[in-house]
Design a protein around this motif. Structure first.
Motif, mmCIF file in Angstrom:
data_model
loop_
_atom_site.group_PDB
_atom_site.id
_atom_site.type_symbol
_atom_site.label_atom_id
_atom_site.label_comp_id
_atom_site.label_asym_id
_atom_site.label_seq_id
_atom_site.Cartn_x
_atom_site.Cartn_y
_atom_site.Cartn_z
ATOM 1 N N PRO A 1 0.831 -1.216 0.000
ATOM 2 C CA PRO A 1 0.000 0.000 0.000
ATOM 3 C C PRO A 1 0.864 1.264 0.000
ATOM 4 C CG PRO A 1 -0.781 -1.562 1.652
ATOM 5 C CD PRO A 1 0.525 -2.087 1.124
ATOM 6 N N ILE A 2 0.320 2.317 -0.581
ATOM 7 C CA ILE A 2 1.005 3.614 -0.599
ATOM 8 C C ILE A 2 0.551 4.367 0.647
ATOM 9 C CG2 ILE A 2 1.279 5.780 -1.857
ATOM 10 C CD1 ILE A 2 0.640 4.179 -4.429
ATOM 11 N N ARG A 3 1.497 4.619 1.544
ATOM 12 C CA ARG A 3 1.145 5.248 2.827
ATOM 13 C C ARG A 3 1.754 6.638 3.004
ATOM 14 N NH1 ARG A 3 1.900 -0.295 4.595
ATOM 15 N NH2 ARG A 3 -0.140 -1.149 5.107
ATOM 16 N N ALA B 1 -1.557 1.513 -10.576
ATOM 17 C CA ALA B 1 -2.553 2.545 -10.879
ATOM 18 C C ALA B 1 -3.685 2.492 -9.862
ATOM 19 C CB ALA B 1 -3.082 2.369 -12.292
ATOM 20 N N THR B 2 -4.101 1.296 -9.465
ATOM 21 C CA THR B 2 -5.161 1.138 -8.469
ATOM 22 C C THR B 2 -4.698 1.670 -7.111
ATOM 23 O OG1 THR B 2 -6.013 -0.780 -9.650
ATOM 24 C CG2 THR B 2 -6.685 -0.533 -7.350
ATOM 25 N N LEU B 3 -3.484 1.346 -6.725
ATOM 26 C CA LEU B 3 -2.944 1.831 -5.449
ATOM 27 C C LEU B 3 -2.821 3.354 -5.446
ATOM 28 C CD1 LEU B 3 -0.156 -0.843 -4.840
ATOM 29 C CD2 LEU B 3 -2.309 -0.611 -3.579
ATOM 30 N N ILE B 4 -2.356 3.918 -6.543
ATOM 31 C CA ILE B 4 -2.228 5.377 -6.660
ATOM 32 C C ILE B 4 -3.602 6.037 -6.583
ATOM 33 C CG2 ILE B 4 -1.650 7.250 -8.277
ATOM 34 C CD1 ILE B 4 0.762 5.464 -9.152
ATOM 35 N N ASP B 5 -4.579 5.457 -7.275
ATOM 36 C CA ASP B 5 -5.942 5.993 -7.260
ATOM 37 C C ASP B 5 -6.490 6.012 -5.828
ATOM 38 O OD1 ASP B 5 -8.254 7.000 -8.628
ATOM 39 O OD2 ASP B 5 -9.195 5.041 -8.311
ATOM 40 N N ALA B 6 -6.277 4.937 -5.074
ATOM 41 C CA ALA B 6 -6.755 4.872 -3.689
ATOM 42 C C ALA B 6 -6.066 5.928 -2.824
ATOM 43 C CB ALA B 6 -6.517 3.472 -3.115
ATOM 44 N N TYR B 7 -4.768 6.093 -2.991
ATOM 45 C CA TYR B 7 -4.025 7.102 -2.226
ATOM 46 C C TYR B 7 -4.525 8.511 -2.557
ATOM 47 C CZ TYR B 7 -0.137 9.868 -0.393
ATOM 48 O OH TYR B 7 0.615 10.799 0.291
#
Length: 126
Positions: free
Chosen positions: A7-9, A41-47
């Motif tokens: 995850p991007i935290r 891209a999904t992780l960036i979008d969530a962040y």
């Protein structure tokens, strides 16, 4: 070898993910690189959704955007809103949209009713 996905935290995680996406850009779908690009891209979008939320447009901005997209003039709004004077009042934020106007704008221009029922920016400030 690519680093493990997680995850991007932090801002640093975010910047690193953006840099990796840039390196992977154009990777074919269904390949290991393409799959990694999709996951990043999904992780960036969530962040971004959590840390940089975007306010939805106000109703007038949404109407103006759709007018630009479809090459419409204020005259084209008359069947949906009313007389030329009524269109001017609405577009200049002097009059609120009625339920009937919202229905017609939604049905004819495809603007989300959820956006059209929101208060305009000026109404929020009052």
């Amino acid at each position: 070898m690519a680093t493990e996905l997680k995850p991007i935290r932090t801002k640093a995680d975010y910047k690193n993910a953006l840099a990796e996406v840039e390196r992977l850009w154009g990777a074919k779908s269904g390949t290991a690189k393409g799959d990694r690009l999709d996951v990043l891209a999904t992780l960036i979008d969530a962040y971004e959704a959590k840390h940089y939320p975007m306010d939805p447009p106000d109703p007038i901005e949404a109407i103006q955007f759709r007018m630009e997209q479809q090459g419409l003039s204020r005259r084209d709004l008359e069947p949906l809103i009313g007389t030329r004077a009524r269109v001017a009042e609405v577009m200049n934020r002097k009059r609120s949209l009625s339920i009937d106007m919202i229905r017609r704008l939604h049905e004819q221009l495809g603007i989300s009713a959820e956006i059209l029922i929101r208060p305009t920016r000026e109404e929020e400030a009052a």
